[in-house]
Design an enzyme around this catalytic site. Structure first.
Site, PDB file in Angstrom:
ATOM      1  N   GLY A 127       0.822  -1.207   0.000  1.00  0.00           N
ATOM      2  CA  GLY A 127       0.000   0.000   0.000  1.00  0.00           C
ATOM      3  C   GLY A 127       0.855   1.256   0.000  1.00  0.00           C
ATOM      4  O   GLY A 127       1.032   1.895   1.051  1.00  0.00           O
ATOM      5  N   GLU A 245      13.091  -3.447  -3.738  1.00  0.00           N
ATOM      6  CA  GLU A 245      12.192  -3.579  -4.887  1.00  0.00           C
ATOM      7  C   GLU A 245      12.949  -3.344  -6.184  1.00  0.00           C
ATOM      8  O   GLU A 245      12.769  -4.065  -7.170  1.00  0.00           O
ATOM      9  CB  GLU A 245      11.034  -2.580  -4.749  1.00  0.00           C
ATOM     10  CG  GLU A 245      10.006  -2.697  -5.859  1.00  0.00           C
ATOM     11  CD  GLU A 245       8.845  -1.730  -5.698  1.00  0.00           C
ATOM     12  OE1 GLU A 245       7.876  -1.858  -6.461  1.00  0.00           O
ATOM     13  OE2 GLU A 245       8.918  -0.839  -4.831  1.00  0.00           O
ATOM     14  N   SER A 378       9.682   5.354 -11.563  1.00  0.00           N
ATOM     15  CA  SER A 378       9.729   5.429 -13.021  1.00  0.00           C
ATOM     16  C   SER A 378      11.168   5.580 -13.505  1.00  0.00           C
ATOM     17  O   SER A 378      12.048   6.048 -12.784  1.00  0.00           O
ATOM     18  CB  SER A 378       8.879   6.600 -13.523  1.00  0.00           C
ATOM     19  OG  SER A 378       9.509   7.829 -13.211  1.00  0.00           O
ATOM     20  N   ASN A 379      11.412   5.181 -14.743  1.00  0.00           N
ATOM     21  CA  ASN A 379      12.771   5.261 -15.281  1.00  0.00           C
ATOM     22  C   ASN A 379      13.277   6.687 -15.356  1.00  0.00           C
ATOM     23  O   ASN A 379      14.483   6.937 -15.270  1.00  0.00           O
ATOM     24  CB  ASN A 379      12.818   4.591 -16.659  1.00  0.00           C
ATOM     25  CG  ASN A 379      12.766   3.078 -16.560  1.00  0.00           C
ATOM     26  OD1 ASN A 379      12.599   2.520 -15.470  1.00  0.00           O
ATOM     27  ND2 ASN A 379      12.910   2.396 -17.673  1.00  0.00           N
TER      28      ASN A 379
END
Length: 393
Positions: A127, A245, A378-379
Site C-alpha cells: 500500500g 524492490e 519510473s525510469n
C-alpha cells in the site's frame, strides 16, 4: 574485476538447473512460457514447492529459514528460475515486507509474521501509491490517527497489485505533520485485509486482466502493535524497502529465455518467401536488443563483483532497473512484430490457422509490460537519481 563465475559458483548453477528440471511442474512452466494467466493457486503452489526444498527465502537469516547462500548464489538462483520458466515469486511478503521486519520489526512481529510468509500462509500486497502520489510518494495523504491502543486509518491506495488475493497489506500512512519536509510524519503499518472498513475495487488494465486495484480505508481499526519501527519515522523504512524492490526488476534470466523463444519463432515465420529472422530490418532490431541484454548481464556481474568484496553498489544500480525494463518492453514489441496481423486478437480465434495460445498471449503481454518502466520508481526518476547521486549533476 572478475566477471566470471568461479568453479564453485558454476557447480551451484548446475545443481539449481538440475533441481528445476526435476521439480518445476510442466503445467506451470507451460503457463509461464505461453504467457497464460497464473491464478493465486498457481503462484502459491510454486511458492510451497520451494519452501519444502528450503529455497523460498535465500536472503533471510538462517534462523528464519534462509539458505546462507552468498549474494552471487542468490543471483544465480533467481536468474536460473527465470530462465527455466518458473512462475514469479510474489515479492511483497518474501522480499519486501520480510526484510523490513528483519531489520526494523520487534521480536513479536517477526515471530508472528515471518513463518507465515515463509510457508505461504499469508499473501501480502503493498500500500504505497495513491492518486497523485506515485513517484512523489512522500506526498501521500492516507491518514492514521492514534486512538488508544489502535490507529484509525482513512484514505485510498491505488495500483495495488494483487490486493484481491491479499490477506495483509503493508501501508505508508500519515500520522503527523510535514513540518520541515514532506517525508516527515509518515509511518509504516501492517493491516489485516479482512478488517471492517476496507474495500477493494478492481482496475482492469489494457490487457483485460484484473491485476491491480484501488483500496479504500474507511476508519479502519489497526492495532498499535502493527506499527513497524517508530511513529513518524516510516520514511526510513520506505527507503529501505524501495532499495529491495528496485534490485529485483532487471529479470535477466527471463529476458534471455524470451530472447531465445523470439529467435526460434522468427526463424519459423515467413516474410517475402524467407524466414523473418533473415530480414535485415528485423534482424537489426533483434541484434540491438540482444547486445543490450548482454551488456546488462555484464553490468550486473560488475555489481556482483563489488558485492563479493563487501562493497554495496550505489545509486548506479538504477541502471539495472532502467535497462532491464526497457529490454523487457523491446522484446514484447519484437514478438508483436514477428506475429504481424495475428498479434491483434487477445484470445484464440476459432478457425484461424496456426494461431495458438502463445500467439494469443502476445498482445496482452505487450500491453501489460508498458508498466515495467513505471513501477518501482519510473525510469525518469531513476535517471534523476543517477544524475544527482552518482554524477553529481
Amino acid at each position: 574485476m572478475d566477471l566470471n563465475y568461479s568453479p564453485a559458483e558454476r557447480a551451484f548453477r548446475d545443481e539449481v538447473r538440475a533441481w528445476l528440471r526435476e521439480n518445476l511442474p510442466a503445467e506451470l512452466r507451460e503457463k509461464v512460457v505461453d504467457y497464460a494467466h497464473l491464478s493465486k493457486d498457481d503462484l502459491l503452489r510454486w511458492h510451497r514447492i520451494l519452501a519444502k526444498q528450503g529455497w523460498i527465502a535465500p536472503s533471510w537469516p538462517r534462523e528464519w529459514g534462509g539458505t546462507d547462500w552468498n549474494v552471487v548464489q542468490r543471483y544465480i538462483f533467481e536468474e536460473e528460475c527465470g530462465y527455466a520458466g518458473a512462475p514469479p515469486l510474489i515479492p511483497f511478503g518474501l522480499s519486501m515486507c520480510a526484510p523490513v521486519l528483519l531489520k526494523f520489526g520487534t521480536d513479536a512481529q517477526k515471530k508472528r509474521f515471518l513463518p507465515r510468509i515463509y510457508d505461504g500462509d499469508d499473501f501480502w500486497c503493498q500500500g504505497y501509491s495513491e492518486p497523485g502520489s506515485g513517484s512523489d510518494l512522500a506526498s501521500l495523504k492516507t491518514r492514521a490517527v492514534r486512538r488508544g491502543e489502535h490507529y484509525a486509518v482513512t484514505g485510498q491506495k491505488t495500483w495495488t497489485t494483487l490486493a484481491h488475493y491479499a490477506d495483509w497489506i503493508f501501508c505508508l500512512v500519515r500520522t503527523g505533520g510535514a513540518e520541515d519536509k514532506k517525508q516527515e510524519g509518515i509511518s509504516f503499518l501492517l493491516i489485516d485485509m479482512k478488517t471492517p472498513g476496507i474495500t477493494v475495487r478492481p482496475l482492469i488494465l489494457m490487457d483485460g486482466e484484473h491485476e491491480v486495484n484501488e483500496v479504500f480505508f474507511d476508519d479502519v481499526k489497526v492495532p498499535a502493535e502493527n506499527l513497524v519501527f517508530e511513529e513518524n519515522k516510516g520514511w526510513t523504512v520506505a527507503k529501505y524497502l524501495l532499495g529491495h524492490e528496485r534490485m529485483n526488476t532487471a529479470r535477466i534470466g527471463t529476458s534471455k529465455r524470451e530472447m531465445e523463444t523470439l529467435k526460434e519463432f522468427a526463424a519459423r515465420q515467413v516474410k517475402d518467401g524467407r524466414p523473418l529472422i533473415d530480414d535485415p530490418r528485423f534482424r537489426d532490431r533483434l541484434s540491438r536488443v540482444e547486445v543490450e541484454l548482454m551488456a546488462l548481464e555484464i553490468t550486473n556481474l560488475r555489481f556482483l563483483d563489488q558485492l563479493r568484496g563487501a562493497r554495496a553498489p550505489g545509486a548506479e544500480v538504477s541502471m539495472l532497473k532502467i535497462t532491464g525494463t526497457e529490454i523487457q518492453q523491446a522484446i514484447t514489441e519484437l514478438m508483436m512484430q514477428a506475429v504481424g496481423p495475428m498479434a491483434q486478437p487477445f484470445a484464440a480465434v476459432e478457425g484461424a490457422q496456426g494461431f495458438d495460445a502463445f500467439m494469443a498471449g502476445l498482445a496482452p503481454r505487450y500491453c501489460n509490460f508498458r508498466k515495467t518502466s513505471i513501477y518501482a520508481g519510473s525510469n525518469e526518476i531513476q535517471r534523476n537519481i543517477i544524475a544527482k547521486l552518482s554524477l553529481g549533476l
